[in-house]
Design a protein around this motif. Sequence first.
Motif, mmCIF file in Angstrom:
data_model
loop_
_atom_site.group_PDB
_atom_site.id
_atom_site.type_symbol
_atom_site.label_atom_id
_atom_site.label_comp_id
_atom_site.label_asym_id
_atom_site.label_seq_id
_atom_site.Cartn_x
_atom_site.Cartn_y
_atom_site.Cartn_z
ATOM 1 N N TRP A 140 -28.002 -16.207 33.982
ATOM 2 C CA TRP A 140 -28.930 -17.109 33.306
ATOM 3 C C TRP A 140 -29.789 -16.394 32.266
ATOM 4 C CZ3 TRP A 140 -28.306 -21.925 32.757
ATOM 5 C CH2 TRP A 140 -29.334 -22.782 32.417
ATOM 6 N N GLN A 141 -29.803 -15.069 32.267
ATOM 7 C CA GLN A 141 -30.556 -14.312 31.266
ATOM 8 C C GLN A 141 -29.925 -14.434 29.874
ATOM 9 O OE1 GLN A 141 -33.380 -12.199 31.677
ATOM 10 N NE2 GLN A 141 -33.538 -13.260 33.621
ATOM 11 N N SER A 142 -28.655 -14.715 29.808
ATOM 12 C CA SER A 142 -27.926 -14.665 28.544
ATOM 13 C C SER A 142 -27.868 -15.946 27.714
ATOM 14 C CB SER A 142 -26.495 -14.179 28.792
ATOM 15 O OG SER A 142 -26.526 -12.880 29.317
ATOM 16 N N PRO A 143 -27.844 -17.146 28.298
ATOM 17 C CA PRO A 143 -27.624 -18.329 27.461
ATOM 18 C C PRO A 143 -28.619 -18.520 26.323
ATOM 19 C CG PRO A 143 -27.353 -18.918 29.751
ATOM 20 C CD PRO A 143 -27.865 -17.516 29.716
ATOM 21 N N ALA A 144 -29.880 -18.241 26.520
ATOM 22 C CA ALA A 144 -30.842 -18.462 25.432
ATOM 23 C C ALA A 144 -30.479 -17.626 24.215
ATOM 24 C CB ALA A 144 -32.270 -18.160 25.899
ATOM 25 N N ARG A 145 -30.116 -16.365 24.434
ATOM 26 C CA ARG A 145 -29.743 -15.503 23.300
ATOM 27 C C ARG A 145 -28.498 -16.040 22.596
ATOM 28 N NH1 ARG A 145 -31.507 -11.727 27.102
ATOM 29 N NH2 ARG A 145 -29.415 -11.327 27.863
ATOM 30 N N VAL A 146 -27.510 -16.437 23.371
ATOM 31 C CA VAL A 146 -26.270 -16.951 22.781
ATOM 32 C C VAL A 146 -26.542 -18.276 22.068
ATOM 33 C CG1 VAL A 146 -23.931 -17.768 23.288
ATOM 34 C CG2 VAL A 146 -24.836 -15.763 24.483
ATOM 35 N N LEU A 147 -27.348 -19.143 22.671
ATOM 36 C CA LEU A 147 -27.655 -20.432 22.051
ATOM 37 C C LEU A 147 -28.477 -20.268 20.779
ATOM 38 C CD1 LEU A 147 -28.339 -22.461 25.301
ATOM 39 C CD2 LEU A 147 -26.413 -22.798 23.714
ATOM 40 N N HIS A 148 -29.387 -19.299 20.753
ATOM 41 C CA HIS A 148 -30.131 -19.030 19.512
ATOM 42 C C HIS A 148 -29.176 -18.546 18.418
ATOM 43 C CE1 HIS A 148 -34.172 -19.906 20.736
ATOM 44 N NE2 HIS A 148 -34.095 -19.093 21.770
ATOM 45 N N ALA A 149 -28.250 -17.686 18.797
ATOM 46 C CA ALA A 149 -27.253 -17.223 17.827
ATOM 47 C C ALA A 149 -26.388 -18.390 17.353
ATOM 48 C CB ALA A 149 -26.387 -16.124 18.437
ATOM 49 N N LEU A 150 -26.031 -19.282 18.271
ATOM 50 C CA LEU A 150 -25.233 -20.457 17.917
ATOM 51 C C LEU A 150 -26.001 -21.350 16.938
ATOM 52 C CD1 LEU A 150 -22.833 -22.384 18.220
ATOM 53 C CD2 LEU A 150 -23.893 -23.229 20.335
ATOM 54 N N THR A 151 -27.284 -21.523 17.159
ATOM 55 C CA THR A 151 -28.100 -22.350 16.263
ATOM 56 C C THR A 151 -28.052 -21.820 14.835
ATOM 57 O OG1 THR A 151 -29.543 -22.979 18.085
ATOM 58 C CG2 THR A 151 -30.436 -23.236 15.869
ATOM 59 N N ALA A 152 -28.064 -20.509 14.688
ATOM 60 C CA ALA A 152 -28.067 -19.897 13.362
ATOM 61 C C ALA A 152 -26.662 -19.700 12.783
ATOM 62 C CB ALA A 152 -28.773 -18.541 13.433
ATOM 63 N N ALA A 153 -25.643 -19.972 13.574
ATOM 64 C CA ALA A 153 -24.268 -19.663 13.174
ATOM 65 C C ALA A 153 -23.688 -20.702 12.230
ATOM 66 C CB ALA A 153 -23.381 -19.555 14.408
ATOM 67 N N SER A 154 -22.661 -20.245 11.517
ATOM 68 C CA SER A 154 -21.883 -21.148 10.675
ATOM 69 C C SER A 154 -20.423 -20.700 10.734
ATOM 70 C CB SER A 154 -22.396 -21.123 9.231
ATOM 71 O OG SER A 154 -22.266 -19.823 8.696
ATOM 72 N N GLY A 155 -19.561 -21.555 10.268
ATOM 73 C CA GLY A 155 -18.149 -21.219 10.189
ATOM 74 C C GLY A 155 -17.510 -20.935 11.542
ATOM 75 N N ALA A 156 -16.635 -19.930 11.545
ATOM 76 C CA ALA A 156 -15.864 -19.595 12.737
ATOM 77 C C ALA A 156 -16.740 -19.101 13.880
ATOM 78 C CB ALA A 156 -14.812 -18.538 12.404
ATOM 79 N N ALA A 157 -17.894 -18.560 13.554
ATOM 80 C CA ALA A 157 -18.779 -18.046 14.600
ATOM 81 C C ALA A 157 -19.233 -19.166 15.542
ATOM 82 C CB ALA A 157 -19.995 -17.365 13.978
ATOM 83 N N ILE A 158 -19.292 -20.382 15.046
ATOM 84 C CA ILE A 158 -19.716 -21.496 15.893
ATOM 85 C C ILE A 158 -18.772 -21.644 17.076
ATOM 86 C CG2 ILE A 158 -20.061 -24.010 16.009
ATOM 87 C CD1 ILE A 158 -20.887 -23.840 13.019
ATOM 88 N N GLY A 159 -17.489 -21.569 16.812
ATOM 89 C CA GLY A 159 -16.499 -21.716 17.884
ATOM 90 C C GLY A 159 -16.597 -20.627 18.936
ATOM 91 N N SER A 160 -16.732 -19.375 18.495
ATOM 92 C CA SER A 160 -16.785 -18.290 19.472
ATOM 93 C C SER A 160 -18.090 -18.304 20.252
ATOM 94 C CB SER A 160 -16.560 -16.933 18.798
ATOM 95 O OG SER A 160 -17.577 -16.668 17.860
#
Length: 169
Positions: A46-66
């Motif tokens: 549970w420590q990790s989702p916030a970091r990944v979700l913040h990165a997802l919020t800022a992501a575009s293109g192919a990075a969104i899928g990964s």
Amino acid sequence: MEHWPVRAKPSQGTRPPRSGLWPPADEVSRVRYRWLIGHHAAFGVWQSPARVLHALTAASGAAIGSLTAWATALYDTYSVLFLYAGSGTPDLYAAMVRPRMTAAHPAFSGEWSRDHASVLAALRAARDQHSPARIAPLTRAVKDSRRVHMAVAGTLVPGGASLLQQSAT
């Protein structure tokens, strides 16, 4: 202490001796073990989702899928760990787990985790930024996680309320 053969092929290896690393054999100790180990591992995940979700919020293109796949895997892992932690019987839960939580605080809740609010905020931000179709696997995993949590709670406390809900009454 016996050790695994270093150069043995899997078919030639021996089973490691029972030690403190194996889950307890008796049901009461096993339920306590699974509750504690499952929750410790779940809090680690549970420590990790916030970091990944913040990165997802800022992501575009192919990075969104990964990043969606990564966040989805974290939610799915959390769900599996919750199933493992809550795999005891309602009677054993009522007799040994719930009293320990109540002793810590009458309204004991996982929602108190400081990560809980940040994960929910990051999830809202990711949903606001990306179309539902683009993050559909994540939405499915979040819904599945909630269903798993409610199913485990309903099994362990049939017809009852969480400690947090009970404290509000």
